[in-house]
Design an enzyme around this catalytic site. Structure first.
Site, PDB file in Angstrom:
ATOM      1  N   SER A 237      -4.484  -7.787   8.448  1.00 38.96           N
ATOM      2  CA  SER A 237      -3.780  -6.515   8.559  1.00 38.96           C
ATOM      3  C   SER A 237      -2.914  -6.611   9.814  1.00 38.96           C
ATOM      4  CB  SER A 237      -4.796  -5.390   8.687  1.00 38.96           C
ATOM      5  OG  SER A 237      -4.129  -4.230   9.113  1.00 38.96           O
TER       6      SER A 237
ATOM      7  N   ASP B 178      -5.081   4.690  14.196  1.00 40.23           N
ATOM      8  CA  ASP B 178      -3.746   5.137  13.798  1.00 40.23           C
ATOM      9  C   ASP B 178      -3.753   6.454  13.021  1.00 40.23           C
ATOM     10  OD1 ASP B 178      -2.327   3.160  15.130  1.00 40.23           O
ATOM     11  OD2 ASP B 178      -2.572   1.732  13.495  1.00 40.23           O
TER      12      ASP B 178
ATOM     13  N   ASP C  52       0.813  -1.215   0.000  1.00 44.53           N
ATOM     14  CA  ASP C  52       0.000   0.000   0.000  1.00 44.53           C
ATOM     15  C   ASP C  52       0.850   1.270   0.000  1.00 44.53           C
ATOM     16  OD1 ASP C  52      -2.746  -1.144   0.165  1.00 44.53           O
ATOM     17  OD2 ASP C  52      -1.882  -2.053   1.952  1.00 44.53           O
TER      18      ASP C  52
ATOM     19  N   ARG D 187       3.427   4.899  17.009  1.00 40.60           N
ATOM     20  CA  ARG D 187       3.068   6.048  16.161  1.00 40.60           C
ATOM     21  C   ARG D 187       3.797   7.323  16.560  1.00 40.60           C
ATOM     22  NH1 ARG D 187       2.308   1.908  13.599  1.00 40.60           N
ATOM     23  NH2 ARG D 187       0.249   1.270  12.929  1.00 40.60           N
TER      24      ARG D 187
HETATM   25  N1  ARG Z   1      -6.262  -1.742  17.401  1.00 39.72           N
HETATM   26  C1  ARG Z   1      -4.888  -1.557  17.743  1.00 39.72           C
HETATM   27  C2  ARG Z   1      -4.630  -0.131  18.093  1.00 39.72           C
HETATM   28  O1  ARG Z   1      -5.377   0.708  17.685  1.00 39.72           O
HETATM   29  C3  ARG Z   1      -3.949  -2.090  16.695  1.00 39.72           C
HETATM   30  C4  ARG Z   1      -4.039  -1.499  15.353  1.00 39.72           C
HETATM   31  C5  ARG Z   1      -2.933  -2.027  14.533  1.00 39.72           C
HETATM   32  N2  ARG Z   1      -3.098  -1.931  13.135  1.00 39.72           N
HETATM   33  C6  ARG Z   1      -3.219  -3.006  12.309  1.00 39.72           C
HETATM   34  N3  ARG Z   1      -3.185  -2.787  11.037  1.00 39.72           N
HETATM   35  N4  ARG Z   1      -3.382  -4.228  12.743  1.00 39.72           N
HETATM   36  O2  ARG Z   1      -3.690   0.178  18.773  1.00 39.72           O
END
Ligand code: ARG
Length: 400
Positions: free
Chosen positions: A175, A124, A14, A95
């Site tokens: 993912s 995110d 992506d 992040r």
């Molecule tokens: N739900 C978790 C968070 O918001 C993990 C998100 C991670 N992203 C992924 N593409 N699995 O911290």
């Protein structure tokens, strides 16, 4: 001068397509920023070259593994940070460090916009954009998947049409986001919340149903930070890596939850965080020995607050910073040694030692020679229970 955009680049399909996609849609030059937070996988140099081959005018790569461990994972450990009492904030922690490097790259290469590969449904995007607002408010943000209609199918078409050096065939149903603090897996058949995860979901942990013989580990902490394992000096990064390996071999830190996202959606997540979960377990027990009772109670509430702020993308907020100062202050006596048994999916503490603790054998013992004056307890209870006694008497008198 042409506009320049810094893109948070993972090296995957992506964001590789996003380089050209953003350039086509905006006419800007794209600078790819890849940050190593211990996610493993490809070499940073390979990722750097791929970014350039996909059309980036510059590629900025940073080995932020120690920085991430020291400045992001260790505060989370000191806070015993577990969202929904379970999730050790894996993605939420990475992040802000990525954002920091994006801001640095934007400055270095004269960009006025940042881009990230998040969808419009998750946490995110918020963490990236609020993170940028907090440390580089002059930067604008765009998200090609959310704002420029870059779907997965379009990404595959684009990569094939432009012959991008990135695999489009291997269709991963999940993912995944991972770093040294843990791994998050979502989507695919996991979206049916009755479906149990299959073996292929896991990577950091082995099946706890068939564990090797128990593994005893000694973890030495200084002011809330692991400084040695089995007597060998370690950095925070090494401590996490070693515990990932050893606790991972016992299937420790597998988490399967439906969690509340900031944006109001409930989502099903599978996490693996063997090192984080084992270290938090050890750290919590050392706090039981070293923190004063009221301080410990208050800290649990503050830690929950800290965890929610970090989950919600408020890493740089004033309240989070104030809580950092509080949590840091609580750690000044959190030093000593913890002995744990790793086995069958669990990390169980069975020994603790501390020169700075509050455990007093002579007060606690039920054997001869204790120093506690039991006769003082009577009067203490009389007064402590007075208000409850008065209230009970009233209820007996009035009957309601
Ligand atoms: N739900 C978790 C968070 O918001 C993990 C998100 C991670 N992203 C992924 N593409 N699995 O911290």
């Amino acid at each position: 001068m042409t506009d320049r955009i810094v893109l948070a680049y993972s090296g995957g399909l992506d964001t590789s397509v996003a380089i050209g996609w953003i350039a086509d849609a905006t006419g800007a030059e794209v600078i790819a920023v890849a940050v190593d937070v211990g996610q493993g996988g490809e070499d940073l140099e390979v990722i750097r070259q791929r970014a350039l081959d996909c059309g980036a005018v510059e590629a900025y790569v940073a080995d932020a593994r120690d920085e991430f461990a020291n400045e992001y994972c260790m505060p989370a450990l000191k806070a015993n940070a577990l969202y929904h009492d379970k999730y050790p904030l894996v993605s939420a922690l990475s992040r802000p460090v990525i954002v920091k490097h994006i801001a640095a790259a934007a400055k270095q290469f004269g960009a006025d916009t940042m881009a990230h590969g998040c969808t419009g449904k998750g946490n995110d995007q918020v963490r990236f954009e609020v993170g940028i607002t907090s440390i580089a408010p002059e930067l604008k943000c765009i998200a090609p998947v959310r704002d420029l209609a870059l779907t997965r199918d379009k990404a595959i078409d684009y990569a094939e049409k432009h012959n991008l050096p990135i695999a489009t065939t291997k269709k991963n149903p999940f993912s995944i986001d991972q770093n040294v603090w843990g791994r998050a897996v979502e989507t695919g058949f996991l979206e049916d919340i009755w479906n149990a995860p299959t073996k292929d979901v896991y990577d950091y942990t082995d099946d706890p149903a068939f564990p090797p013989v128990p593994d005893e580990v000694l973890i030495t902490f200084e002011k809330g930070i692991p400084v040695a394992i089995d007597g060998e000096k370690v950095t925070p990064l090494q401590a996490i890596e070693i515990m990932n390996r050893r606790a991972g071999a016992h299937g420790i830190g597998r988490i399967d939850i439906v969690e509340d996202r900031l944006v109001g959606i409930k989502s099903r997540e599978i996490y693996e965080a063997p090192g984080a979960i084992a270290l938090i377990e050890a750290h919590k027990e050392l706090e039981n020995v070293t923190l004063e009772r009221e301080q410990a109670r208050f800290k649990r509430r503050m830690s929950d607050e800290w965890t929610e702020l970090v989950y919600d993308g408020m890493w740089s907020s004033p309240l989070k910073q104030s809580l950092d100062a509080f949590i840091e202050d609580t750690q000044k006596y959190v030093s000593g040694e913890i002995r744990m048994q790793l086995h069958g999916g669990k990390a169980i503490v069975d020994g603790r030692k501390s020169d700075t603790g509050l455990y007093d054998f002579n007060l606690a013992t039920y054997d001869e020679g204790d120093t506690f004056d039991q006769s003082a307890a009577r009067g203490y209870i009389e007064i402590y229970g007075l208000a409850a006694k008065q209230a009970a008497a009233r209820q007996a008198r009035l009957g309601y």
